[in-house]
Design a protein around this motif. Structure first.
Motif, PDB file in Angstrom:
ATOM      1  N   THR A  19       0.850  -1.183   0.000  1.00  0.00           N
ATOM      2  CA  THR A  19       0.000   0.000   0.000  1.00  0.00           C
ATOM      3  C   THR A  19       0.887   1.234   0.000  1.00  0.00           C
ATOM      4  OG1 THR A  19      -1.905   1.065   1.050  1.00  0.00           O
ATOM      5  CG2 THR A  19      -0.180   0.248   2.508  1.00  0.00           C
ATOM      6  N   ILE A  20       0.299   2.390  -0.207  1.00  0.00           N
ATOM      7  CA  ILE A  20       1.037   3.649  -0.205  1.00  0.00           C
ATOM      8  C   ILE A  20       0.580   4.468   0.992  1.00  0.00           C
ATOM      9  CG2 ILE A  20       1.558   5.747  -1.494  1.00  0.00           C
ATOM     10  CD1 ILE A  20       1.020   4.199  -4.059  1.00  0.00           C
ATOM     11  N   LEU A  21       1.535   4.877   1.813  1.00  0.00           N
ATOM     12  CA  LEU A  21       1.222   5.618   3.022  1.00  0.00           C
ATOM     13  C   LEU A  21       0.988   7.093   2.707  1.00  0.00           C
ATOM     14  CD1 LEU A  21       3.909   4.033   5.389  1.00  0.00           C
ATOM     15  CD2 LEU A  21       1.496   3.391   5.149  1.00  0.00           C
ATOM     16  N   GLY A  22       0.556   7.819   3.716  1.00  0.00           N
ATOM     17  CA  GLY A  22       0.249   9.238   3.531  1.00  0.00           C
ATOM     18  C   GLY A  22       1.442  10.069   3.131  1.00  0.00           C
ATOM     19  N   ASP A  23       2.680   9.627   3.510  1.00  0.00           N
ATOM     20  CA  ASP A  23       3.869  10.385   3.138  1.00  0.00           C
ATOM     21  C   ASP A  23       4.442   9.946   1.800  1.00  0.00           C
ATOM     22  OD1 ASP A  23       4.876   7.932   3.746  1.00  0.00           O
ATOM     23  OD2 ASP A  23       6.168   8.596   5.386  1.00  0.00           O
ATOM     24  N   GLY A  24       3.718   9.064   1.084  1.00  0.00           N
ATOM     25  CA  GLY A  24       4.154   8.633  -0.237  1.00  0.00           C
ATOM     26  C   GLY A  24       5.003   7.384  -0.242  1.00  0.00           C
ATOM     27  N   ARG A  25       5.376   6.869   0.946  1.00  0.00           N
ATOM     28  CA  ARG A  25       6.211   5.679   1.001  1.00  0.00           C
ATOM     29  C   ARG A  25       5.390   4.415   0.745  1.00  0.00           C
ATOM     30  NH1 ARG A  25       9.410   5.240   6.436  1.00  0.00           N
ATOM     31  NH2 ARG A  25       7.422   5.949   7.279  1.00  0.00           N
ATOM     32  N   VAL A  26       6.051   3.405   0.174  1.00  0.00           N
ATOM     33  CA  VAL A  26       5.414   2.105  -0.013  1.00  0.00           C
ATOM     34  C   VAL A  26       5.536   1.314   1.275  1.00  0.00           C
ATOM     35  CG1 VAL A  26       5.554  -0.107  -1.216  1.00  0.00           C
ATOM     36  CG2 VAL A  26       5.825   2.022  -2.493  1.00  0.00           C
ATOM     37  N   SER A  27       4.451   0.717   1.727  1.00  0.00           N
ATOM     38  CA  SER A  27       4.454  -0.135   2.913  1.00  0.00           C
ATOM     39  C   SER A  27       3.978  -1.523   2.531  1.00  0.00           C
ATOM     40  CB  SER A  27       3.540   0.458   3.993  1.00  0.00           C
ATOM     41  OG  SER A  27       3.511  -0.377   5.139  1.00  0.00           O
ATOM     42  N   LEU A  28       4.669  -2.541   3.012  1.00  0.00           N
ATOM     43  CA  LEU A  28       4.314  -3.916   2.693  1.00  0.00           C
ATOM     44  C   LEU A  28       3.219  -4.416   3.630  1.00  0.00           C
ATOM     45  CD1 LEU A  28       7.861  -5.481   2.144  1.00  0.00           C
ATOM     46  CD2 LEU A  28       6.325  -4.448   0.456  1.00  0.00           C
ATOM     47  N   ILE A  29       2.235  -5.100   3.069  1.00  0.00           N
ATOM     48  CA  ILE A  29       1.175  -5.734   3.854  1.00  0.00           C
ATOM     49  C   ILE A  29       1.600  -7.170   4.108  1.00  0.00           C
ATOM     50  CG2 ILE A  29      -1.256  -6.392   3.914  1.00  0.00           C
ATOM     51  CD1 ILE A  29      -1.821  -4.052   2.018  1.00  0.00           C
TER      52      ILE A  29
END
Length: 552
Positions: free
Chosen positions: A501-511
């Motif tokens: 997913t993409i976090l509010g700061d633009g970083r990619v986060s793994l689920i």
């Protein structure tokens, strides 16, 4: 005039008409029904009704009358056909054959069966009238699924953009940008409402699935010489279209297993003090952000001793001290079957492992409960949709990961007296007299700068692979709804990760995939993986390190 001499001619013609009716029904495409096919089915019912009236076969006449009315609405476009309608029409056709045979043998057709089928047909007619009243009031259009998916993706991007703006606004002084903060807050509410409205377009009732089973169970029970009653609940419970189509095959496996291995023959049931007729129950209900689907039978139940014996014959390391839940999980092993003989229904050892694999691919899990002699319940837990996920944001080092909230049991800060070391590097965490395997997230993904002492971090107890384990992280950031992005389409499969997913700061986060994650840290679980010391995955939008490597 004695018209009884014409009975045989009518019976033969009626049987031919019913055979043609079934052929046309099975060939009918409910999405784009052919007008000539509908007319042919209607004419067959109309001819049988006319002959039945001529010879005074009132039950046959009334049954075909109700069927004819529905078919007339369908061919005029006043009834939108669904798979459930075809199943009920086929059920009616079978009932007409039974009535025809009764009259041929100078007998009275079964009054209870007649009352049942008339009730079914009347209910379909009433549902059709309600549905017709709604296209008249609001209108409707047929929209391709790909177009709906495009809209959902765009709404997802809107949610991400809104999160970025919200984070930027919160980082600045509220006093300086009060109007901006207020506007973004309103945008958040509107975006969520829009998202829920669009997602509802993809939702379909479970009746789409359940309606397939009455005929399957009827035919299969007849072949097996068993008496089975189908009970179903939750027809109106809704699930995402992409999931509802993929759940059909796993449920079919489970239903066939229940009929073949679960529910006993009538004489066996009576010898055990049971009713000769077994009961198979299908149910669906919403539970939080998930849907729970259950297949229950009142049959023989799972045989613990036979499962353990079969496991040993397969070379599996098992002992008599395993709990029932652990023993039931053995049947999900590939090629595992306790059937005493192979049949064309089931028993080839290719079913339950496929069921589990398919369910996990949909982001769900399977649970089993059984009592010998009382029956078995298979519970499938699925997310309502694969587009949106309720998650718990966690941190290890500088990396942010998302845990599916449905897998989270509890969280706590461990103390030294709760930790126990095993042979090798394995560690256990004692939680209320239960020992859980401890998985350190920083070890799985080789995260630099993470807290290595469990006493300094946070443990999240999660449910995976049919059992619980403890996941060590640095910090719990909080619960949030995230837009799911397919990692394999944009990059490739990463062990222990289901999507991104993409976090509010633009970083990619793994689920995280909690069902796969704990396999990556123990030597016995590395079978089937290429293990490198420090495998680095590089992607324009994704940088993560992993000691797990890739699948062979």
């Amino acid at each position: 005039m004695d018209i009884s001499e014409f009975y045989d001619t009518f019976f033969e013609e009626a049987r031919e008409l019913l055979a043609e009716m079934e052929k046309q029904l099975l060939a009918l495409d409910v999405e784009t029904p052919d007008a000539e096919q509908l007319n042919a089915i209607f004419r067959a019912a109309h001819s049988i009704k006319g002959g039945a009236a001529t010879f005074g076969f009132s039950v046959l006449q009334e049954t075909t009358h109700h069927l004819e009315n529905l078919l007339d609405h369908a061919r005029r476009g006043e009834l939108v056909l669904r798979a459930a309608h075809i199943d009920r029409f086929l059920e009616t056709k079978d009932m007409l054959e039974d009535q025809l045979e009764a009259y041929r043998n100078a007998q009275t057709p079964d009054p209870e069966a007649y009352a049942h089928i008339v009730s079914v047909l009347k209910q379909l007619a009433e549902e059709g009238r309600r549905a017709t009243d709604v296209p008249q009031e609001h209108g409707s259009i047929r929209v391709g699924v790909d177009k709906v998916d495009t809209i959902i993706n765009l709404v997802g991007e809107l949610i991400i953009t809104q999160s970025m703006l919200e984070q930027t606004a919160c980082a600045s002084s509220p006093l300086d940008h009060a109007a901006l903060v207020s506007g973004i807050s309103q945008l958040q509410r509107n975006a969520r409402d829009l998202q829920e409205a669009v997602m509802s377009v993809r939702m379909m009732p479970m009746d789409y699935v359940f309606s397939r089973f009455p005929r399957l169970i009827r035919d299969l029970a007849g072949r097996l010489g068993k008496q089975v009653e189908l009970v179903s609940h939750g027809h109106d419970t809704e699930l995402d279209k992409s999931l509802i189509e993929r759940i059909i095959d796993p449920l079919t496996h489970l239903v066939r297993n229940s009929l073949d291995h679960g529910i006993e023959l009538p004489d066996v049931r009576q010898a055990q003090g049971k009713s000769a007729q077994g009961t198979l129950t299908l149910s669906a209900r919403h539970q939080g952000g998930n849907i729970v689907i259950e297949v229950m039978d009142d049959g023989a139940g799972l045989d613990r001793a036979r499962i353990l014996a079969k496991a040993r014959s397969h070379g599996m390391a098992v002992d008599d001290g395993l709990s029932d839940d652990e023993v039931w999980q053995l049947i999900f092993a590939p090629g595992f079957s306790t059937a005493q003989q192979v049949s064309d229904v089931s028993g080839r050892g290719v079913g339950m492992d496929v069921v589990k694999r398919n369910i996990q691919a949909m982001g769900g899990h399977v649970e089993l409960a059984s009592r010998k002699g009382s029956g078995t319940t298979t519970r499938i837990v699925l997310p309502l949709t694969l587009a949106i996920l309720e998650g718990m944001a966690i941190r290890a080092g500088e990396e942010i990961y998302i845990l599916p909230l449905s897998a989270v049991v509890e969280s706590l800060q461990p103390t030294s007296d709760m930790l126990f070391s095993m042979v090798g590097s394995d560690r256990l965490l004692k939680v209320r007299e239960e020992y859980l395997g401890l998985v350190a997230l920083y070890e799985v993904f080789d995260v630099p700068g993470a807290r290595t002492r469990p006493e300094e971090g946070i443990v999240v107890v999660v449910q995976g692979k049919g059992r619980q384990y403890a996941l060590l992280v640095d910090e719990l950031i909080g619960q949030q709804q995230v837009v799911v992005k397919n990692l394999e389409k944009n990059y490739r499969k990463v062990p222990g990760v289901s999507s991104a997913t993409i976090l509010g700061d633009g970083r990619v986060s793994l689920i995280l995939d909690v069902h796969d994650l704990h396999r990556l840290v123990t030597p016995s679980s590395l079978t089937g993986y290429q293990h490198d010391e420090h495998t680095v995955f590089e992607h324009p939008a994704l940088r993560c390190r992993s000691g797990a490597g890739s699948r062979q």
